[in-house]
Design a protein around this motif. Structure first.
Motif, PDB file in Angstrom:
ATOM      1  N   UNK A 382      -0.045  -7.286   5.163  1.00 20.82           N
ATOM      2  CA  UNK A 382      -0.774  -7.444   6.429  1.00 20.82           C
ATOM      3  C   UNK A 382      -1.620  -6.215   6.737  1.00 20.82           C
ATOM      4  N   UNK A 383      -1.267  -5.095   6.101  1.00 22.34           N
ATOM      5  CA  UNK A 383      -2.083  -3.885   6.255  1.00 22.34           C
ATOM      6  C   UNK A 383      -2.513  -3.436   4.858  1.00 22.34           C
ATOM      7  N   UNK A 384      -3.664  -2.819   4.758  1.00 24.29           N
ATOM      8  CA  UNK A 384      -4.128  -2.389   3.436  1.00 24.29           C
ATOM      9  C   UNK A 384      -3.561  -1.019   3.088  1.00 24.29           C
ATOM     10  N   UNK A 385      -3.835  -0.582   1.865  1.00 30.94           N
ATOM     11  CA  UNK A 385      -3.275   0.677   1.367  1.00 30.94           C
ATOM     12  C   UNK A 385      -3.719   1.869   2.215  1.00 30.94           C
ATOM     13  N   UNK A 400       0.919   8.461  -6.871  1.00 35.44           N
ATOM     14  CA  UNK A 400       0.754   7.043  -7.234  1.00 35.44           C
ATOM     15  C   UNK A 400       1.143   6.152  -6.072  1.00 35.44           C
ATOM     16  N   UNK A 401       0.586   4.933  -6.064  1.00 36.29           N
ATOM     17  CA  UNK A 401       0.880   3.937  -5.033  1.00 36.29           C
ATOM     18  C   UNK A 401       1.059   2.585  -5.714  1.00 36.29           C
ATOM     19  N   UNK A 402       2.035   1.816  -5.266  1.00 39.68           N
ATOM     20  CA  UNK A 402       2.183   0.446  -5.767  1.00 39.68           C
ATOM     21  C   UNK A 402       2.943  -0.383  -4.740  1.00 39.68           C
ATOM     22  N   UNK A 416       4.646  -0.626   0.520  1.00 44.26           N
ATOM     23  CA  UNK A 416       3.871   0.272  -0.327  1.00 44.26           C
ATOM     24  C   UNK A 416       4.793   1.426  -0.722  1.00 44.26           C
ATOM     25  N   UNK A 417       4.833   1.714  -2.009  1.00 45.94           N
ATOM     26  CA  UNK A 417       5.637   2.824  -2.508  1.00 45.94           C
ATOM     27  C   UNK A 417       4.700   3.992  -2.835  1.00 45.94           C
ATOM     28  N   UNK A 429       8.080   7.597  -0.628  1.00 48.53           N
ATOM     29  CA  UNK A 429       8.032   7.106   0.756  1.00 48.53           C
ATOM     30  C   UNK A 429       7.681   5.624   0.715  1.00 48.53           C
ATOM     31  N   UNK A 430       8.485   4.803   1.432  1.00 43.09           N
ATOM     32  CA  UNK A 430       8.245   3.359   1.487  1.00 43.09           C
ATOM     33  C   UNK A 430       7.722   2.984   2.875  1.00 43.09           C
TER      34      UNK A 430
END
Length: 454
Positions: A382-385, A400-402, A416-417, A429-430
């Protein structure tokens, strides 16, 4: 004629000498394996006791402490010690059924500690009900320690060898020594069952432990079908014989009821058994442990990871990725998680242990996978990166992000990790991908033995 007369006896004498040397070498090698195996089991036993000792001490301190900061530290120690105790207990030559309640206690001690840490971080104090639950956990840990001490005394009095539980070299061992060990374990489990149900929202709460596994599917399988499944899983051409392993009176209380077997490989010391469990529902191999000694280490962690990944693909797990690892006793243990539509799904966890001498898979645990795996409808974020990044501390340098799915109580959360560094230390951080809430922060600890998260 005279020459022929002495040639035959000479050859026979040489053959006797050679066979004697071979037999002595085999005897010596067998003794070395047995000593190595016994030392391994003894170390595991004392490690379990040490970790449970630490759980008891930290629980006692937490009941005395009135400081949130001190409690967070103590409860974190309880989590780690309980997880370590459970890991060592799972490697002992005993059935999961005989230690079902003990494993449940260790899981709950860790998970309930985490639950209270979360309430502290929200600024809340320990409630009367939570303090009572901690008191019960402390009493159980004291009981567990007492039973372990009695078991140790019995073992010393009877010259008991833990390795003989897997060797089963005689009826005396099977009916005598094994009884000393298993009776004490059943006694511990009965004590653990007296603990009142913990009511809280955590993955090891009684409500979650009592749920049905989601990933087994299929119908119930017979004992004969389970034998075939176990043999095929290990490799039909590698199996010398298979024996049914006593399941114990608590077999129905484990999270995934299973047929358990002793499997004897052809290329291994004949009395050294592999333990393997096949679920009664669905006929899935839930766990496998090969306690063979590991000789000189020749494989790198990367080579071991490749062998573990190949093994999983051969067993039908196509979309798994390695996350964390830990080296010990000549082996390396990998955590693999499922990946679907570029989303890493942490609840679908499989542990694979690789021997670093030959690359043989000596441990496999898919219990978490079969408890949690199911067809998921994965929502779009519902929210972008970029919006999620704004929820992370500005001093956090992201590597990194995934997208991931993490467990939270009875639910699973799309997050988002963010992996990165803060003040030179590594963290994860999650951020909730639906509402932007910070769900969890983990610190990554790396050393020569592997990678862990806390």
């Amino acid at each position: 004629m005279n020459r022929r007369w002495w040639i035959a006896p000479t050859l026979l004498a040489l053959l006797l000498v050679v066979s004697g040397i071979w037999g002595y070498n085999q005897y010596t090698m067998k003794n070395r394996y047995e000593v190595a195996l016994e030392n391994h089991y003894q170390r595991l036993f004392f490690d379990v006791k040490k970790h449970v000792d630490n759980v008891q001490v930290s629980l006692s301190k937490a009941l005395v402490s009135d400081s949130k900061e001190q409690n967070v530290l103590l409860l974190s120690q309880i989590m780690n010690e309980a997880y370590f105790a459970q890991d060592k207990l799972s490697q002992m030559p005993i059935t999961h059924a005989e230690t079902a309640k003990t494993e449940k206690f260790l899981n709950q001690a860790a998970d309930y500690s985490y639950h209270i840490i979360q309430t502290h971080l929200l600024g809340e104090n320990v409630t009367k009900e939570q303090r009572e639950a901690l008191t019960n956990l402390q009493k159980n840990s004291a009981t567990f320690n007492g039973e372990l001490a009695k078991l140790h005394a019995s073992m010393m009095e009877s010259n008991f060898a833990l390795g003989e539980l897997s060797n089963k070299q005689s009826r005396r061992v099977e009916e005598g020594n094994e009884k000393v060990f298993q009776t004490s374990l059943v006694s511990m489990d009965k004590q653990m069952s007296k603990s009142p149900e913990l009511i809280y929202d955590g993955p090891f709460s009684d409500q979650m432990l009592n749920r049905k596994p989601l990933g087994l599917g299929g119908n119930n399988v017979s004992l004969e079908e389970a034998k075939r499944i176990a043999t095929d899983f290990f490799g039909k051409d590698r199996v010398a014989r298979l024996e049914v392993f006593e399941q114990g009176e608590n077999a129905s209380e484990v999270r995934i009821p299973a047929y358990t077997f002793h499997l004897y490989p052809k290329n291994q010391q004949k009395d050294l058994a592999v333990y393997i469990g096949v679920s009664k529902k669905g006929g899935k191999v839930v766990w496998m442990v090969n306690p063979r000694p590991v000789s000189k280490k020749t494989l790198s962690p990367k080579q071991a990871e490749e062998k573990a990944l190949k093994y999983l693909k051969e067993k039908g797990f196509e979309s798994m990725e390695a996350n964390y690892s830990l080296k010990y006793d000549g082996t390396i243990l990998f955590n693999f998680v499922n990946k679907e539509k570029d989303v890493t799904i942490y609840p679908d966890l499989i542990k694979v242990k690789v021997a670093l001498d030959t690359g043989e898979i000596v441990g496999f645990d898919a219990s978490a996978y079969y408890l949690n795996h199911h067809e998921r409808t994965i929502e779009s974020p519902h929210i972008d990166e970029t919006a999620a990044r704004e929820k992370v501390n500005v001093d956090f340098n992201i590597d990194s992000v995934r997208l991931t799915i993490i467990p939270k109580g009875k639910n699973e959360i799309l997050c988002y990790e963010f992996k990165g560094k803060h003040n030179g230390a590594d963290f994860i951080v999650y951020i909730n991908a639906l509402d932007g809430r910070e769900e969890q922060v983990l610190q990554i600890i790396e050393d020569d033995n592997g990678t862990l998260t806390f």
